[in-house]
Design a protein around this motif. Structure first.
Motif: not given
Length: 321
Positions: A197-205
Motif C-alpha cells: 500500500l505504501l508503494k501504491e501511495r507514494k505521492e501521498e502523505r
C-alpha cells in the motif's frame, strides 16, 4: 516465564552482558559481529558446564536449540531462555511458531532475515555492540517505537491518508476521526500488505498505524521504503488496546503499574505477543461497563469527544485534522 532476565556469558577473551524481557528477541547484524560466537559460548557451557572455560550467569536456565531434532529438544525445555543460531531453517516455518506458542520459555533468535511467522516486537530487534572484548545488545529500532521519529523528527506529522493494519476496532476508531476531517482511512488487511500500500501511495502523505508488538517482521522493508520518501510516517504503539489503556481515560493504578513494567505481568505461556495481553486486559477492565471493549467491533462510546481527544493527545506530533 515473565520478567526481565540478565544474561552474562564470558570467557578469558570475551564477555557478553545483556537483558531479555520478552518471549521473542531477534539478534541481527553482519558477519563477524559476534552473533554466532555468543550462541557457541552458550552451547559450550550448557554441554560441559564444569569443564568449559565459559562462564554463564543467569537466573534462568539457558539452552541452545539446533538441528533436525529441534522438536524433540524443545519438548524437554521448560522455563528457559532458548538461543537459536542463524542457519537453522526451522525458525522460518509456521511449524516452529506453532510449537513455541504456549511454551513458558523466552527465545533469542539470531537471524539476518525477517521471520514473518513470528509476532516479534520492533523493540526487540537488536544488533551486538562491541567495545574491545565486551559485547552487549544494541536496540535497532528504538526511535521508531510509539511514533516515528520521536527522537529525530521535530515537526508535526500531518497525513492525507491513514493506513491501519486491519479492520478491527482500531481501524473503526481512526476511520471515524479521519471522516470528520476529510482524511482517507484504509485498512491493509494484514501487516504484510502495508509495504504494498505504501508503494501504491507514494505521492501521498501517509501515516501507517500498526501494532508495534508484532510488527518486527515487516520493519526492515517498510523502513527501507520510508527512508526514500519524506512524506510518510510510522506510528507503532504496542497495539490499539495499549493506546486506549495508556490514554488515562479512567483512573486505575493497577493499569498504570502494568503499563510501566508490562514484562512483570505478561506470562509468555499465555500470550504469544504483548498485543494479545493488552487486548485481554482492556476487555477485562471494561467488562460490564459502558466502555465494554470488543476487538472486532468498536463500542461507539469510544467515539465520544473526550475519549478521542485523550487518545490523540497520546499520539504526540501526529495531527489528524
Amino acid at each position: 516465564m515473565r520478567g526481565v532476565h540478565r544474561v552474562v556469558v564470558s570467557s578469558k577473551r570475551l564477555r557478553y552482558d545483556f537483558q531479555i524481557r520478552r518471549n521473542i528477541t531477534i539478534v541481527r547484524g553482519d558477519s563477524a559481529t559476534g552473533k554466532t560466537t555468543l550462541v557457541d559460548m552458550i552451547w559450550e557451557y550448557t554441554n560441559n558446564p564444569s569443564g568449559s572455560p565459559v562462564e554463564l550467569v543467569c537466573d534462568k536456565t539457558c539452552s541452545v536449540l539446533t538441528g533436525t531434532l529441534w522438536k524433540e529438544q524443545l519438548s524437554g525445555i521448560r522455563d528457559s531462555i532458548v538461543f537459536i543460531d542463524e542457519g537453522n531453517e526451522f525458525v522460518r516455518s509456521a511449524d516452529f511458531a506453532k510449537e513455541i506458542q504456549g511454551t513458558d520459555n523466552y527465545y533469542v533468535i539470531v537471524s539476518r532475515e525477517a521471520l514473518p511467522a513470528l509476532p516479534y516486537s520492533v523493540e526487540e530487534i537488536y544488533g551486538i555492540r562491541t567495545s574491545g572484548k565486551y559485547g552487549t545488545l544494541k536496540q535497532s529500532y528504538h526511535e521508531f517505537y510509539r511514533i516515528y521519529g520521536t527522537d529525530a523528527v521535530k515537526t508535526e506529522v500531518k497525513p492525507e491518508t491513514v493506513i491501519t493494519e486491519d479492520r478491527n476496532s482500531g481501524y473503526q476508531f481512526f476511520q471515524s476521526i479521519c471522516s470528520e476531517h476529510d482524511l482517507e482511512c484504509c485498512s491493509a488487511d494484514g501487516k504484510s500488505n502495508i509495504f504494498r500500500l505504501l508503494k501504491e501511495r507514494k505521492e501521498e502523505r501517509v501515516l501507517v498505524i500498526a501494532d508495534g508488538a508484532a510488527f518486527g517482521p515487516e520493519m526492515d522493508r517498510v523502513l527501507q521504503l520510508l527512508t526514500e520518501r519524506e512524506n510518510s510516517a510510522l506510528y507503532l504503539p504496542e497495539s490499539f488496546e495499549w493506546l486506549i489503556l495508556s490514554s488515562d481515560i479512567w483512573t486505575d493504578n493497577e493499569i498504570r503499574e502494568i503499563l510501566s513494567t508490562p514484562y512483570d505481568y505478561i506470562e509468555s505461556k499465555d500470550f504469544f505477543s504483548w498485543e494479545r495481553y493488552f487486548t485481554a486486559l482492556l476487555i477485562e477492565k471494561t467488562k460490564g461497563s459502558y466502555l465494554a471493549y470488543s476487538k472486532k467491533k468498536l463500542n461507539t462510546r469510544y467515539l465520544n469527544d473526550k475519549i478521542k481527544a485523550a487518545v490523540l493527545l497520546k499520539m504526540e506530533k501526529i495531527v489528524l485534522s
